[in-house]
Design a protein around this motif. Sequence first.
Motif, PDB file in Angstrom:
ATOM      1  N   LEU A 205       8.436   1.497  -1.845  1.00 23.39           N
ATOM      2  CA  LEU A 205       7.311   2.020  -2.075  1.00 23.39           C
ATOM      3  C   LEU A 205       7.094   3.478  -1.893  1.00 23.39           C
ATOM      4  O   LEU A 205       8.282   4.148  -2.194  1.00 23.39           O
ATOM      5  CB  LEU A 205       6.700   1.422  -0.659  1.00 23.39           C
ATOM      6  CG  LEU A 205       6.349  -0.102  -0.758  1.00 23.39           C
ATOM      7  CD1 LEU A 205       5.982  -0.649   0.791  1.00 23.39           C
ATOM      8  CD2 LEU A 205       5.832  -0.556  -1.871  1.00 23.39           C
ATOM      9  N   LYS A 206       6.123   4.383  -1.666  1.00 24.11           N
ATOM     10  CA  LYS A 206       6.091   5.547  -1.566  1.00 24.11           C
ATOM     11  C   LYS A 206       6.716   5.988  -0.364  1.00 24.11           C
ATOM     12  O   LYS A 206       6.777   5.788   0.723  1.00 24.11           O
ATOM     13  CB  LYS A 206       4.586   5.993  -1.216  1.00 24.11           C
ATOM     14  CG  LYS A 206       4.431   7.752  -1.187  1.00 24.11           C
ATOM     15  CD  LYS A 206       3.146   8.181  -0.849  1.00 24.11           C
ATOM     16  CE  LYS A 206       2.864   9.655  -0.828  1.00 24.11           C
ATOM     17  NZ  LYS A 206       1.539  10.034  -0.487  1.00 24.11           N
TER      18      LYS A 206
ATOM     19  N   HIS B 212       0.961  -1.199   0.052  1.00 26.77           N
ATOM     20  CA  HIS B 212       0.017   0.026   0.021  1.00 26.77           C
ATOM     21  C   HIS B 212       0.867   1.247   0.074  1.00 26.77           C
ATOM     22  O   HIS B 212       2.006   1.311   0.349  1.00 26.77           O
ATOM     23  CB  HIS B 212      -0.948  -0.114   1.224  1.00 26.77           C
ATOM     24  CG  HIS B 212      -2.120   0.865   1.237  1.00 26.77           C
ATOM     25  ND1 HIS B 212      -1.913   2.469   1.599  1.00 26.77           N
ATOM     26  CD2 HIS B 212      -3.234   0.916   0.792  1.00 26.77           C
ATOM     27  CE1 HIS B 212      -3.236   2.880   1.517  1.00 26.77           C
ATOM     28  NE2 HIS B 212      -3.871   1.961   0.897  1.00 26.77           N
ATOM     29  N   ASN B 213       0.298   2.156  -0.553  1.00 29.80           N
ATOM     30  CA  ASN B 213       0.938   3.572  -0.584  1.00 29.80           C
ATOM     31  C   ASN B 213       1.469   3.938   0.912  1.00 29.80           C
ATOM     32  O   ASN B 213       2.389   4.709   1.092  1.00 29.80           O
ATOM     33  CB  ASN B 213       0.213   4.775  -1.319  1.00 29.80           C
ATOM     34  CG  ASN B 213       0.272   4.531  -2.695  1.00 29.80           C
ATOM     35  OD1 ASN B 213       0.898   3.762  -3.352  1.00 29.80           O
ATOM     36  ND2 ASN B 213      -0.694   4.977  -3.582  1.00 29.80           N
TER      37      ASN B 213
END
Length: 145
Positions: free
Chosen positions: A120-121, A64-65
Motif C-alpha cells: 500500500l502507500k 485505503h491509502n
Amino acid sequence: MKKRKIISILLLIIGTALSLAFLLKIDFPQGIEPYFKREYYNQFGPLAISIELIITSYYLFKGHNKTNFTLSLFGFTALLDPIFNQIGLFNSLVPLYGTIILSICAILCLWIAFKNTFKLKPLSSWAAILSVILGVFIELFFNYL
C-alpha cells in the motif's frame, strides 16, 4: 489480497469484541455532577484504543491509502499504554487481558505498516513521527490530562 482481508477481518473481530468488553465496564453514573469529573472520561481510554483497532482493520480491508498510517497510529497507541503504565506516568485502565491482546495486535500492525507488507502507500518518516505524537496525545488525553 486474500491475506490482507483475512488479517483485517481477524483484527475487526478482536476490536469489536474488546470494544464490547470495555463498553460493558464503563460506569454510567446517575446525576449530572459525576459527568464533569476526570474519572468518568478516563474510563473511555480502553474503548478508544479498541475503536482505533476497528478503524484500522476497516482501512486494511479496503486497502485505503492511509492504511499504513492508521496501522502505526494504533500500534503506537496500544503499546504506549502499557509502557506509560510501567514507567509510572499513570495507572492504565486497560485490563491485563486487553493489554496482552492489544499489544500482540499492535506489534502485528506496526510490522505490517513499516514493512509495507501489502504494498500500500508506504509510511513516510513524517507520518511515522506523527503517529507516535498522536499516540502519546491520545494516551495522555484519556489517562493524564
